[in-house]
Design a protein around this motif. Structure first.
Motif, mmCIF file in Angstrom:
data_model
loop_
_atom_site.group_PDB
_atom_site.id
_atom_site.type_symbol
_atom_site.label_atom_id
_atom_site.label_comp_id
_atom_site.label_asym_id
_atom_site.label_seq_id
_atom_site.Cartn_x
_atom_site.Cartn_y
_atom_site.Cartn_z
ATOM 1 N N THR A 1 9.941 28.539 -18.782
ATOM 2 C CA THR A 1 10.692 27.556 -19.408
ATOM 3 C C THR A 1 10.105 26.787 -20.562
ATOM 4 O O THR A 1 10.402 26.438 -21.019
ATOM 5 C CB THR A 1 10.029 26.153 -17.938
ATOM 6 O OG1 THR A 1 10.931 26.988 -16.922
ATOM 7 C CG2 THR A 1 11.026 24.743 -18.180
ATOM 8 N N VAL A 2 9.145 26.804 -20.223
ATOM 9 C CA VAL A 2 8.103 26.640 -21.503
ATOM 10 C C VAL A 2 8.689 27.096 -23.047
ATOM 11 O O VAL A 2 8.860 26.205 -24.690
ATOM 12 C CB VAL A 2 6.887 26.889 -21.752
ATOM 13 C CG1 VAL A 2 5.896 26.416 -23.391
ATOM 14 C CG2 VAL A 2 6.187 25.407 -20.821
ATOM 15 N N ILE A 3 9.152 28.730 -22.948
ATOM 16 C CA ILE A 3 9.543 29.317 -23.776
ATOM 17 C C ILE A 3 10.640 28.704 -24.269
ATOM 18 O O ILE A 3 11.444 28.820 -25.960
ATOM 19 C CB ILE A 3 9.134 30.933 -24.120
ATOM 20 C CG1 ILE A 3 7.982 31.324 -23.338
ATOM 21 C CG2 ILE A 3 10.162 31.531 -24.760
ATOM 22 C CD1 ILE A 3 7.495 32.735 -23.171
ATOM 23 N N ARG A 4 11.412 28.913 -23.398
ATOM 24 C CA ARG A 4 13.134 28.085 -23.898
ATOM 25 C C ARG A 4 13.122 26.863 -24.478
ATOM 26 O O ARG A 4 13.768 26.055 -25.448
ATOM 27 C CB ARG A 4 13.660 27.686 -22.319
ATOM 28 C CG ARG A 4 14.278 29.749 -22.082
ATOM 29 C CD ARG A 4 15.322 29.252 -21.190
ATOM 30 N NE ARG A 4 14.880 29.014 -19.588
ATOM 31 C CZ ARG A 4 14.379 28.858 -19.030
ATOM 32 N NH1 ARG A 4 14.165 30.526 -18.333
ATOM 33 N NH2 ARG A 4 14.203 28.284 -17.186
ATOM 34 N N VAL A 5 12.432 25.952 -23.777
ATOM 35 C CA VAL A 5 12.020 24.491 -24.166
ATOM 36 C C VAL A 5 11.399 24.197 -25.964
ATOM 37 O O VAL A 5 12.468 23.475 -26.827
ATOM 38 C CB VAL A 5 11.495 23.661 -23.494
ATOM 39 C CG1 VAL A 5 11.118 22.281 -24.320
ATOM 40 C CG2 VAL A 5 11.905 23.456 -22.002
ATOM 41 N N VAL A 6 10.882 25.138 -26.101
ATOM 42 C CA VAL A 6 10.140 25.209 -27.931
ATOM 43 C C VAL A 6 11.271 25.499 -28.926
ATOM 44 O O VAL A 6 11.268 25.731 -29.618
ATOM 45 C CB VAL A 6 8.852 25.978 -27.192
ATOM 46 C CG1 VAL A 6 7.787 26.082 -29.449
ATOM 47 C CG2 VAL A 6 7.596 25.050 -26.696
ATOM 48 N N LYS A 7 12.419 26.570 -27.834
ATOM 49 C CA LYS A 7 13.135 27.357 -28.583
ATOM 50 C C LYS A 7 14.075 26.576 -29.264
ATOM 51 O O LYS A 7 14.864 26.422 -30.136
ATOM 52 C CB LYS A 7 13.546 28.914 -28.708
ATOM 53 C CG LYS A 7 12.832 30.514 -27.912
ATOM 54 C CD LYS A 7 13.520 31.210 -27.562
ATOM 55 C CE LYS A 7 12.787 32.812 -27.681
ATOM 56 N NZ LYS A 7 12.338 33.300 -27.356
ATOM 57 N N LYS A 8 14.387 25.621 -27.975
ATOM 58 C CA LYS A 8 15.407 24.816 -28.525
ATOM 59 C C LYS A 8 14.731 23.582 -29.364
ATOM 60 O O LYS A 8 15.585 23.405 -30.225
ATOM 61 C CB LYS A 8 15.592 23.698 -26.745
ATOM 62 C CG LYS A 8 16.637 22.843 -26.697
ATOM 63 C CD LYS A 8 17.042 22.483 -25.610
ATOM 64 C CE LYS A 8 18.504 21.316 -25.453
ATOM 65 N NZ LYS A 8 17.968 20.462 -25.273
ATOM 66 N N MET A 9 13.093 23.328 -28.851
ATOM 67 C CA MET A 9 13.167 22.598 -30.098
ATOM 68 C C MET A 9 12.930 22.473 -31.668
ATOM 69 O O MET A 9 13.326 22.131 -32.679
ATOM 70 C CB MET A 9 11.786 21.733 -29.654
ATOM 71 C CG MET A 9 11.516 21.215 -28.598
ATOM 72 S SD MET A 9 9.802 20.891 -28.205
ATOM 73 C CE MET A 9 9.699 19.546 -28.775
ATOM 74 N N GLU A 10 12.769 23.749 -31.949
ATOM 75 C CA GLU A 10 12.483 24.725 -32.976
ATOM 76 C C GLU A 10 14.040 24.528 -33.620
ATOM 77 O O GLU A 10 14.672 24.121 -34.691
ATOM 78 C CB GLU A 10 12.544 26.582 -33.013
ATOM 79 C CG GLU A 10 12.285 26.343 -34.730
ATOM 80 C CD GLU A 10 11.799 28.358 -33.897
ATOM 81 O OE1 GLU A 10 11.343 28.945 -35.799
ATOM 82 O OE2 GLU A 10 11.996 28.951 -32.940
ATOM 83 N N LYS A 11 15.216 24.597 -32.600
ATOM 84 C CA LYS A 11 16.515 24.800 -33.130
ATOM 85 C C LYS A 11 17.220 23.284 -33.881
ATOM 86 O O LYS A 11 17.521 23.258 -34.757
ATOM 87 C CB LYS A 11 17.909 25.114 -32.270
ATOM 88 C CG LYS A 11 17.643 26.386 -31.863
ATOM 89 C CD LYS A 11 18.770 27.460 -31.209
ATOM 90 C CE LYS A 11 18.508 28.748 -30.639
ATOM 91 N NZ LYS A 11 19.665 28.983 -29.614
ATOM 92 N N GLU A 12 16.844 22.452 -32.753
ATOM 93 C CA GLU A 12 16.658 21.152 -33.349
ATOM 94 C C GLU A 12 15.729 20.383 -34.352
ATOM 95 O O GLU A 12 16.013 19.367 -34.821
ATOM 96 C CB GLU A 12 16.777 20.700 -31.935
ATOM 97 C CG GLU A 12 17.811 20.222 -30.648
ATOM 98 C CD GLU A 12 17.301 19.858 -29.658
ATOM 99 O OE1 GLU A 12 16.178 19.248 -29.442
ATOM 100 O OE2 GLU A 12 18.236 20.352 -29.458
ATOM 101 N N LYS A 13 15.396 21.291 -34.844
ATOM 102 C CA LYS A 13 13.925 20.775 -35.772
ATOM 103 C C LYS A 13 12.935 20.005 -36.047
ATOM 104 O O LYS A 13 13.058 19.309 -36.831
ATOM 105 C CB LYS A 13 14.637 20.848 -36.717
ATOM 106 C CG LYS A 13 15.636 21.637 -37.649
ATOM 107 C CD LYS A 13 16.131 21.464 -39.365
ATOM 108 C CE LYS A 13 16.589 22.385 -39.602
ATOM 109 N NZ LYS A 13 16.527 23.284 -39.622
ATOM 110 N N ALA A 14 12.860 20.331 -33.830
ATOM 111 C CA ALA A 14 11.599 18.944 -33.389
ATOM 112 C C ALA A 14 10.757 19.679 -33.644
ATOM 113 O O ALA A 14 9.216 18.902 -34.047
ATOM 114 C CB ALA A 14 11.611 18.782 -31.917
#
Length: 200
Positions: free
Chosen positions: A177-190
């Motif tokens: 779950t953490v890996i998915r969240v971090v990838k999503k944050m990267e896409k959102e430039k967070a």
């Protein structure tokens, strides 16, 4: 961070400097507190394990911090473990000498109380953060808290010092779950990812 208690003062009071390597146990849940521990250099995780073996990391003290010093003031066993996350040098002072030392100085006692109060504030903030039902909110709030605690303000200025597994242990999430969240944050430039490291 400066030492909570001056290193020379601790050593002159009978403290010893002990070296630990990664994964060395400094004390474990159920041990009776016998020493005051203060980190000269290194990083330690304060953790517990669930019955299913899942690790929960409560805090990650580093240079200058002391370890679960509040347990020295109650007649109870440690409720947590302290484990070296990296090669660490830790000052260790016997409990009776430590209590005598801080009992002789209202200034030292005030310093220790201030540190403990700040850490309890941080602990409450973290507990509030990880109580969110949304995994993305949990991860983001934990990153925000650690970035603020370490006094970074600019975007991508804080290199998150933990692995995805450790972030999972800090948030109570599974590592996938953490890996998915971090990838999503990267896409959102967070966050920005460089060589596997997270910059927030």
């Amino acid at each position: 961070m400066p030492m909570i208690i001056n290193e020379e003062l601790l050593l002159s009071s009978g403290a010893e400097l002990i070296s630990y390597v990664t994964n060395d146990v400094i004390f474990k849940e159920g041990d009776i507190p016998k020493y005051y521990f203060q980190i000269k250099t290194g990083t330690v995780k304060i953790n517990t394990y669930h019955e299913d073996g899942r690790e929960i990391i409560h805090s990650i003290p580093f240079d200058g911090h002391c370890l679960v010093e509040s347990s020295l003031f109650v007649d109870k066993a440690y409720p947590v473990n302290a484990v070296a996350m990296a090669a660490s040098k830790i000052i260790r002072l016997e409990k009776a000498r430590f209590l005598e030392l801080i009992g002789s100085s209202s200034e030292l006692l005030a310093q220790l109380y201030s540190y403990t109060a700040e850490r309890m504030y941080y602990r409450h903030v973290m507990l509030n953060n990880i109580s969110s039902p949304d995994p993305g909110t949990k991860v983001k709030r934990v990153m925000e808290s650690l970035k603020a605690y370490n006094q970074y303000t600019h975007q991508y200025s804080y290199q998150f010092p933990f692995t995805r597994q450790q972030l999972a242990s800090l948030t109570g999430l599974c590592v996938e779950t953490v890996i998915r969240v971090v990838k999503k944050m990267e896409k959102e430039k967070a966050v920005r990812i460089e060589n596997g490291k997270i910059f927030y």
